[in-house]
Design a protein around this motif. Structure first.
Motif: not given
Length: 461
Positions: A231-232, A235, A237, A246, A264, A434, A440-441
């Protein structure tokens, strides 16, 4: 190092090239020129990173690279893809068995002496020349299944075992018996998070949770860690007002996938290429004499090897950035809830001795603690042991800890000592969030991991 400086150095982009931001309605809303530090905006004469330029243009669509168009018609996303393809062609050969090996031309470009790369043209010994625990040579006990070798003292043994002997990594993580004993007729089960293996009759079938045809887990904890890490990935942060981190992982993409997915994956692989340049600045290539691969690049790109000790599929890369300028990099692998390792951590030369490594270590500790990982380990050469122990709180392994870690595939290097640090709440409890304003985050790390507590399969322990 920024994405633009990397593309310029790779002769994919030209410094000073005109670039326009075209929104989803195909309207040009901002323009500028490419510089090594970012995009120099024509309207305000300020330099922006890619995402900052998008915000400056008043857009909220998160496909920045695909919407930045050069005067020759290419998008920045297409430039990223071109650079990644160039890397594969220049640095890697892909033989028939599908294993990637470092190309000699690429190694020479790193300005290494030829003598450091030569492997004697003689029949290769079937076993390693260094201990899998401490990384040093000497008189070694050989595993009768894999190439791994060990010192008797590292195994806590006084005498060489009689008959066939299998190392801890070739034994069932539950019963301790060999996974390859022909008298034990059973299927071997592999956990995709802790990377331990089990006899199928030692772990009830209902305890191996299959998320897909490719993933299975030995426990609820391993499933939680796997989901949390995935999940991370990708992303952004926030650490504070200036820095972000990230989690990255190499991925392959299919050209038939939608553009947002392609962007992505291209972004992940581009940032991994940048991360590799930072690690190569800090470490010399570490060539495995058996496979002739560079362990540094294979760990950063989480590649699979022919045997367990060279299987790096479980690695992630953690990067610390300042306005999309990559500053520090660490490679990380989590062996279930027992331990996580970081064999490489490095900072660009101009940012050293400014607390960047500490920022990155703090991030890693906080993430691991949230995932309920108990211990963080790393290999340290003699000259840095004092720094890791006094400044970062690491400790040398006790005999009992050494035995516990032996069954894990921890990366070690000749002349290094493995250090460990318990992950306590007092040191790791600060919440991470984030990047503010990035829709998006929208979740904090704490919320992300709390969401993982829901709907656990009851068959897992």
């Amino acid at each position: 190092m920024s994405i633009f400086s990397w593309l310029i150095d790779g002769e994919i982009l030209s410094e000073g090239a005109a670039v326009s931001y075209v929104n989803k309605d195909s309207n040009q809303v901002a323009s500028g020129v490419i510089s090594r530090d970012g995009i120099l905006c024509k309207c305000c004469n300020e330099v922006f990173s890619m995402t900052s330029f998008q915000v400056h243009a008043g857009d909220e669509v998160h496909r920045t690279a695909a919407l930045l168009t050069l005067e020759d018609g290419r998008s920045v996303l297409e430039c990223q893809k071109q650079a990644l393809k160039k890397i594969e062609q220049a640095k890697c050969d892909e033989p028939a068995n599908g294993q990637l090996t470092v190309d000699e031309t690429a190694l020479k470009a790193m300005e290494l002496k030829e003598s450091e790369l030569v492997v004697d043209d003689v029949e290769m010994d079937e076993n390693d020349d260094t201990c899998a625990v401490c990384g040093d040579g000497g008189q070694l006990v050989c595993c009768d299944h894999c190439p791994s070798t060990f010192h008797l003292k590292c195994l806590r043994l006084e005498n060489v075992p009689e008959g066939d002997w299998f190392c801890p990594r070739c034994c069932c993580a539950s019963c301790g018996r060999s996974l390859y004993d022909p008298t034990i007729q059973t299927e071997i089960l592999y956990c995709d998070q802790c990377e331990r293996e089990y006899h199928s009759n030692c772990v009830p079938g209902s305890a191996m949770k299959y998320e897909s045809s490719d993933n299975q887990f030995c426990s609820r904890k391993c499933l939680k860690i796997f989901r949390g890490l995935r999940k991370l990935v990708g992303r952004v942060n926030k650490v504070d007002d200036m820095y972000s981190w990230t989690l990255l992982r190499s991925e392959h993409y299919d050209q038939s996938e939608e553009n947002s997915k392609l962007e992505s994956v291209a972004d992940l692989n581009t940032r991994l290429a940048l991360a590799l340049t930072v690690i190569q600045e800090c470490f010399r290539p570490m060539i495995d004499p058996r496979s002739n691969i560079d362990m540094v690049s294979h760990i950063l790109y989480n590649r699979r090897g022919e045997d367990k000790r060279m299987d790096f599929r479980g690695f992630y890369t953690v990067v610390l950035e300042k306005e999309q300028e990559l500053i520090s990099v660490a490679s990380m692998r989590v062996h279930g809830s027992h331990a996580a390792e970081i064999p490489f951590i490095g900072t660009r030369s101009q940012y050293r001795k400014q607390g960047m490594c500490r920022r990155l270590i703090n991030v890693i500790q906080q993430v691991l603690h949230t995932l309920e990982v108990q211990t963080l380990v790393l290999p340290a050469i003699a000259e840095f042991i004092e720094t890791w122990t006094s400044a970062f709180g690491f400790q040398k392994l006790t005999a009992a800890q050494g035995i516990q870690l032996m069954e894990l595939n921890i990366v070690t290097f000749p002349g290094s000592s493995v250090l460990q640090k318990p992950l306590t709440w007092l040191e790791c409890g600060r919440k991470l969030t984030p990047v503010a304003g990035n829709s998006q985050y929208p979740l904090s790390l704490l919320i992300i991991f709390l969401s993982l507590q829901r709907n656990w399969p009851t068959s897992l322990s």
